[in-house]
Structure formats: structure tokens, C-alpha cells
Design a protein around this motif. Structure first.
Motif, PDB file in Angstrom:
ATOM      1  N   ASP A   1      44.015  47.248  41.740  1.00 11.74           N
ATOM      2  CA  ASP A   1      43.799  48.657  42.074  1.00 11.74           C
ATOM      3  C   ASP A   1      42.683  48.785  43.106  1.00 11.74           C
ATOM      4  O   ASP A   1      41.534  48.436  42.832  1.00 11.74           O
ATOM      5  CB  ASP A   1      43.423  49.419  40.784  1.00 11.74           C
ATOM      6  CG  ASP A   1      43.178  50.898  41.040  1.00 11.74           C
ATOM      7  OD1 ASP A   1      43.340  51.349  42.186  1.00 11.74           O
ATOM      8  OD2 ASP A   1      42.813  51.598  40.076  1.00 11.74           O
ATOM      9  N   PRO A   2      42.978  49.291  44.302  1.00 10.60           N
ATOM     10  CA  PRO A   2      41.940  49.447  45.338  1.00 10.60           C
ATOM     11  C   PRO A   2      40.781  50.331  44.891  1.00 10.60           C
ATOM     12  O   PRO A   2      39.677  50.219  45.429  1.00 10.60           O
ATOM     13  CB  PRO A   2      42.698  50.108  46.504  1.00 10.60           C
ATOM     14  CG  PRO A   2      44.137  49.891  46.229  1.00 10.60           C
ATOM     15  CD  PRO A   2      44.300  49.752  44.751  1.00 10.60           C
ATOM     16  N   ASP A   3      41.022  51.212  43.903  1.00 12.75           N
ATOM     17  CA  ASP A   3      39.928  52.046  43.406  1.00 12.75           C
ATOM     18  C   ASP A   3      38.797  51.207  42.808  1.00 12.75           C
ATOM     19  O   ASP A   3      37.628  51.616  42.849  1.00 12.75           O
ATOM     20  CB  ASP A   3      40.430  53.024  42.329  1.00 12.75           C
ATOM     21  CG  ASP A   3      41.191  54.201  42.933  1.00 12.75           C
ATOM     22  OD1 ASP A   3      41.145  54.377  44.171  1.00 12.75           O
ATOM     23  OD2 ASP A   3      41.848  54.938  42.165  1.00 12.75           O
ATOM     24  N   VAL A   4      39.150  50.057  42.246  1.00 14.22           N
ATOM     25  CA  VAL A   4      38.116  49.164  41.701  1.00 14.22           C
ATOM     26  C   VAL A   4      37.153  48.750  42.815  1.00 14.22           C
ATOM     27  O   VAL A   4      35.929  48.765  42.643  1.00 14.22           O
ATOM     28  CB  VAL A   4      38.751  47.918  41.031  1.00 14.22           C
ATOM     29  CG1 VAL A   4      37.695  46.864  40.713  1.00 14.22           C
ATOM     30  CG2 VAL A   4      39.511  48.311  39.767  1.00 14.22           C
ATOM     31  N   LEU A   5      37.709  48.403  43.963  1.00  7.47           N
ATOM     32  CA  LEU A   5      36.885  47.966  45.086  1.00  7.47           C
ATOM     33  C   LEU A   5      36.003  49.107  45.591  1.00  7.47           C
ATOM     34  O   LEU A   5      34.827  48.897  45.931  1.00  7.47           O
ATOM     35  CB  LEU A   5      37.778  47.424  46.213  1.00  7.47           C
ATOM     36  CG  LEU A   5      38.831  46.388  45.775  1.00  7.47           C
ATOM     37  CD1 LEU A   5      39.637  45.909  46.969  1.00  7.47           C
ATOM     38  CD2 LEU A   5      38.181  45.211  45.044  1.00  7.47           C
ATOM     39  N   TYR A   6      36.570  50.315  45.613  1.00  2.00           N
ATOM     40  CA  TYR A   6      35.777  51.483  46.007  1.00  2.00           C
ATOM     41  C   TYR A   6      34.620  51.702  45.037  1.00  2.00           C
ATOM     42  O   TYR A   6      33.468  51.915  45.442  1.00  2.00           O
ATOM     43  CB  TYR A   6      36.670  52.724  46.071  1.00  2.00           C
ATOM     44  CG  TYR A   6      35.882  53.987  46.294  1.00  2.00           C
ATOM     45  CD1 TYR A   6      35.551  54.422  47.577  1.00  2.00           C
ATOM     46  CD2 TYR A   6      35.412  54.732  45.202  1.00  2.00           C
ATOM     47  CE1 TYR A   6      34.788  55.560  47.772  1.00  2.00           C
ATOM     48  CE2 TYR A   6      34.648  55.865  45.390  1.00  2.00           C
ATOM     49  CZ  TYR A   6      34.338  56.277  46.671  1.00  2.00           C
ATOM     50  OH  TYR A   6      33.574  57.397  46.857  1.00  2.00           O
ATOM     51  N   ASP A   7      34.928  51.657  43.744  1.00  2.00           N
ATOM     52  CA  ASP A   7      33.898  51.915  42.736  1.00  2.00           C
ATOM     53  C   ASP A   7      32.777  50.873  42.776  1.00  2.00           C
ATOM     54  O   ASP A   7      31.606  51.204  42.544  1.00  2.00           O
ATOM     55  CB  ASP A   7      34.520  51.947  41.328  1.00  2.00           C
ATOM     56  CG  ASP A   7      35.290  53.237  41.054  1.00  2.00           C
ATOM     57  OD1 ASP A   7      35.003  54.266  41.704  1.00  2.00           O
ATOM     58  OD2 ASP A   7      36.187  53.213  40.185  1.00  2.00           O
ATOM     59  N   ILE A   8      33.136  49.634  43.062  1.00  2.00           N
ATOM     60  CA  ILE A   8      32.105  48.593  43.165  1.00  2.00           C
ATOM     61  C   ILE A   8      31.181  48.875  44.342  1.00  2.00           C
ATOM     62  O   ILE A   8      29.958  48.876  44.207  1.00  2.00           O
ATOM     63  CB  ILE A   8      32.749  47.200  43.267  1.00  2.00           C
ATOM     64  CG1 ILE A   8      33.317  46.811  41.899  1.00  2.00           C
ATOM     65  CG2 ILE A   8      31.738  46.148  43.731  1.00  2.00           C
ATOM     66  CD1 ILE A   8      34.107  45.530  41.900  1.00  2.00           C
ATOM     67  N   LYS A   9      31.777  49.142  45.498  1.00  2.00           N
ATOM     68  CA  LYS A   9      30.956  49.458  46.674  1.00  2.00           C
ATOM     69  C   LYS A   9      30.043  50.657  46.390  1.00  2.00           C
ATOM     70  O   LYS A   9      28.848  50.643  46.696  1.00  2.00           O
ATOM     71  CB  LYS A   9      31.880  49.774  47.859  1.00  2.00           C
ATOM     72  CG  LYS A   9      31.152  50.133  49.134  1.00  2.00           C
ATOM     73  CD  LYS A   9      32.109  50.420  50.287  1.00  2.00           C
ATOM     74  CE  LYS A   9      32.785  51.763  50.132  1.00  2.00           C
ATOM     75  NZ  LYS A   9      33.551  52.164  51.340  1.00  2.00           N
ATOM     76  N   ASN A  10      30.607  51.665  45.777  1.00  2.00           N
ATOM     77  CA  ASN A  10      29.875  52.893  45.480  1.00  2.00           C
ATOM     78  C   ASN A  10      28.732  52.652  44.483  1.00  2.00           C
ATOM     79  O   ASN A  10      27.615  53.149  44.668  1.00  2.00           O
ATOM     80  CB  ASN A  10      30.867  53.915  44.914  1.00  2.00           C
ATOM     81  CG  ASN A  10      30.289  55.307  44.855  1.00  2.00           C
ATOM     82  OD1 ASN A  10      29.660  55.766  45.801  1.00  2.00           O
ATOM     83  ND2 ASN A  10      30.504  55.983  43.738  1.00  2.00           N
ATOM     84  N   PHE A  11      29.018  51.871  43.452  1.00  4.08           N
ATOM     85  CA  PHE A  11      27.976  51.561  42.459  1.00  4.08           C
ATOM     86  C   PHE A  11      26.780  50.873  43.124  1.00  4.08           C
ATOM     87  O   PHE A  11      25.623  51.244  42.900  1.00  4.08           O
ATOM     88  CB  PHE A  11      28.530  50.664  41.344  1.00  4.08           C
ATOM     89  CG  PHE A  11      27.468  50.186  40.396  1.00  4.08           C
ATOM     90  CD1 PHE A  11      27.080  50.971  39.315  1.00  4.08           C
ATOM     91  CD2 PHE A  11      26.823  48.976  40.598  1.00  4.08           C
ATOM     92  CE1 PHE A  11      26.069  50.551  38.455  1.00  4.08           C
ATOM     93  CE2 PHE A  11      25.811  48.551  39.744  1.00  4.08           C
ATOM     94  CZ  PHE A  11      25.443  49.342  38.671  1.00  4.08           C
ATOM     95  N   PHE A  12      27.070  49.864  43.950  1.00  3.14           N
ATOM     96  CA  PHE A  12      25.973  49.114  44.573  1.00  3.14           C
ATOM     97  C   PHE A  12      25.204  49.989  45.570  1.00  3.14           C
ATOM     98  O   PHE A  12      23.989  49.831  45.711  1.00  3.14           O
ATOM     99  CB  PHE A  12      26.500  47.829  45.230  1.00  3.14           C
ATOM    100  CG  PHE A  12      26.670  46.691  44.256  1.00  3.14           C
ATOM    101  CD1 PHE A  12      25.632  45.815  43.997  1.00  3.14           C
ATOM    102  CD2 PHE A  12      27.857  46.513  43.561  1.00  3.14           C
ATOM    103  CE1 PHE A  12      25.765  44.772  43.087  1.00  3.14           C
ATOM    104  CE2 PHE A  12      28.011  45.471  42.643  1.00  3.14           C
ATOM    105  CZ  PHE A  12      26.960  44.601  42.403  1.00  3.14           C
TER     106      PHE A  12
END
Lengths: 139, 139, 139
Positions: C56-67
Motif C-alpha cells: 500500500d503506497p499509503d504506508v510509504l506516505y505515512d512513514i515519510k510524514n511521521f519522520f
């Protein structure tokens, strides 16, 4: 040089640190190995691996607690929410810790400090069966 | 294939990043090695290893400062408090960074980027002697 | 035992996670290898490597956003500011993730879980060319 592959299974029952040092060393003790590298990989993205202090269980509690505060299980914070409130935080906690440990074996002995143990860090709240790939390369 | 084991000692004097790149490379230069893997493990759980920029000392200050704000030395936050206010934060900072580095050696040279150095990240406030296990496997 | 060295280039266009699994496996498939260790190092200190969910590309978005929330691009927080507001946060994010991945190859196949992919985590906001050193040791 020889190579040996093995899988170790860890059954988890909710978030926390699970010591698998004995599973690894008792397997190693049965092998005809002397010196080499042991590469351990966790084949999941919602649990991870860390080396931690094996003396006081409070350390393990504090680590779990710190990561839960740092990465809250709150769906409002994430886009990826379909797999449960603990899923996206699990991926982030994995990114913050390790998917893999590369250890040295010398004279048949896994090189760890006196107070070091090998832990699987489970980030999901339900029960899971986790597979840890073990790969020895050496003599 | 050969294997060589070695220990490097780093004396720390409080929290911060200690560059040990030269200790590692000067040992490597004395070995009869060509290509292989160098596995470095820190045998402690309150100090860790990172690869970082080696140009501007301010980078090292900012990293130390960031981790101190992220993981406060405040006993009220933790259950494990008997070893001092800096002990539990040290374990957490170790979990957030690395216990081990696995590096490649090619044509007798440790493969690092131009701006990369090897650092021991000391998390305790008192003086410590830290042991870094070095294990080379290769030709 | 043989050793093979290779470099893979990843062109990044701003912060985020870049999947390089196919670049690595298509190179591996061309080699005469069977079992061994693949050591991947990123030769930069403002981008890093992680293994993450590839579904799920949303996982990658959420990781970037968290950091980005954890390590704000705010020069007031840092001493090292001369290379731009994203530079010091990049070094910190690298320290929080990995400079290197050590993977196992078994029966010509890279051992990854079903949902695992190899990602370069770019922390800079401008375009960059990133070099990933690949080092295989095995049979």
C-alpha cells in the motif's frame, strides 16, 4: 566454508519484547561450526529485531512503552488505517529499529556482551507467528 | 577464505559521538586482506554505533541534542531507574540506532562514502570503556 | 567462495521512499551465485535504507510524514544549518534508520518476506543521485 540455513519460529501474544537468544544458541550448538557470521532476518514488516539488556524486565516494559508513546496507535494520524490502529505504527516502529541482525560467532560461541539478549519486538496487538531466517556462513 | 577477530577499545567521557574510523582502518591496513566483510558489534546496551557525516562537528552536537530531547533523562518516565537517570534513556537510544555495522572491504579499502565516518554513540554521562568486536571474513 | 561488487544508482526527486528491489534482484539474477550474503551500503549520510511493506503506497506516505514530524525542518532547532533546512534533519533521520542492509540469498533467491521491499529513504528535498554499494559473498 559452509553455509547453513534455518528458520526459528516465535509465537507472540501482543506487543512487547520476546527473548529468542536460547532458541538461536541451542540451534547453533547442534551445528558443526567454529567461526563465522550469523545473519538473522525477520521476514515481516510489523515486528522487528533488537539487541537489548536481558537483566531487568522493567527495561523491556519501558522500551515498549516509549515506542507506543512515540508512535501512537491513533488512526487520525495515518492514511494507512485499513489493517487496524496498530498496523501503521508497527511499520514505523520497524523502520525505527531493525529488520535484521548480523552477529559474529567465534570458537563456536555467539559473540554477545554479558548483558545482551536477542529480542523480537512485536508491534501488533493480536497473536502472531513470526519467522526468523537464520543464515550461517563460515567454517 | 580467512577470518580475523579483533577488539577495539574506545574510552568515552560522557554523552556524544566518538569517531573510531582511524582505529578501524589502521588495524585493517596491517592485515593481509583484500576483499571481504567487516562485522563490527558493540558488546554493550547503553552505547551504540552509527555512520555519520565527518565534516562539521555541529552535526555531531545536533544529533546528541536531538536524541536527548527525544528520550529525556527523567526518571518519572521510566520504571527502570536504579542505574541512574541516563541508563534507561541509553537503552532506548541504542534501540533507535544500531548495535552493529556490517561493512564491505574492496581492494583492501573500507567502503565508505567521502563524508562518512564510523562513530560510537555514548549514551551514558559517566566515563566508560567500550569494546567493539571486529570480525573480518573474506580473502 | 566468490565475491562480487556492484553499484546501483537511484535517482531521487525529493523526500520519500524509493523501491529498488527490482534493480537488486535483476542484477542478482544475472550473476552465477547460489547461496550467500548480500551486503548493501548507502554511501551517503542524508539518505538511508529500510525494508518496508510494498503493498500500500499509503504506508510509504505515512512513514515519510511521521519522520518529518519527528525531525522538523526548522533551522532554529539545529546548529548545523549552512546546507539548508533539510540537511540536519536528514542526518538525524539516517541515524534513526539504516545505512546498510545485510540480506541472505538461498537457492539464487533473495530472502525477503512476501510483503517486504527494499527502499531507499531520501531525506533531502532536491534531486539527488544516490549510490548503493552491493557486495555479494558466497558460492
Amino acid at each position: 566454508m559452509q553455509q547453513i540455513f534455518h528458520e526459528i519460529q516465535v509465537n507472540t501474544e501482543g506487543q512487547g519484547l520476546y527473548d529468542f537468544t536460547n532458541k538461536t544458541t541451542s540451534w547453533l550448538n547442534k551445528q558443526k561450526i567454529y567461526n563465522g557470521i550469523l545473519n538473522i532476518n525477520i521476514l515481516h514488516t510489523s515486528a522487528s529485531l533488537i539487541i537489548q539488556e536481558n537483566a531487568d524486565p522493567d527495561v523491556l516494559y519501558d522500551i515498549k512503552n516509549f515506542f507506543n508513546k512515540l508512535v501512537p496507535m491513533d488512526n487520525k494520524l495515518y492514511k494507512h488505517t485499513t489493517e487496524g490502529k496498530d498496523d501503521m505504527p508497527s511499520h514505523i516502529k520497524s523502520a525505527l529499529t531493525n529488520n535484521q541482525l548480523t552477529l559474529s560467532i567465534k570458537n563456536k560461541k555467539l559473540m554477545l556482551g554479558t548483558w545482551q539478549g536477542l529480542y523480537l519486538f512485536e508491534h501488533r496487538i493480536e497473536k502472531h507467528t513470526r519467522i526468523l531466517s537464520h543464515h550461517f556462513i563460515g567454517d
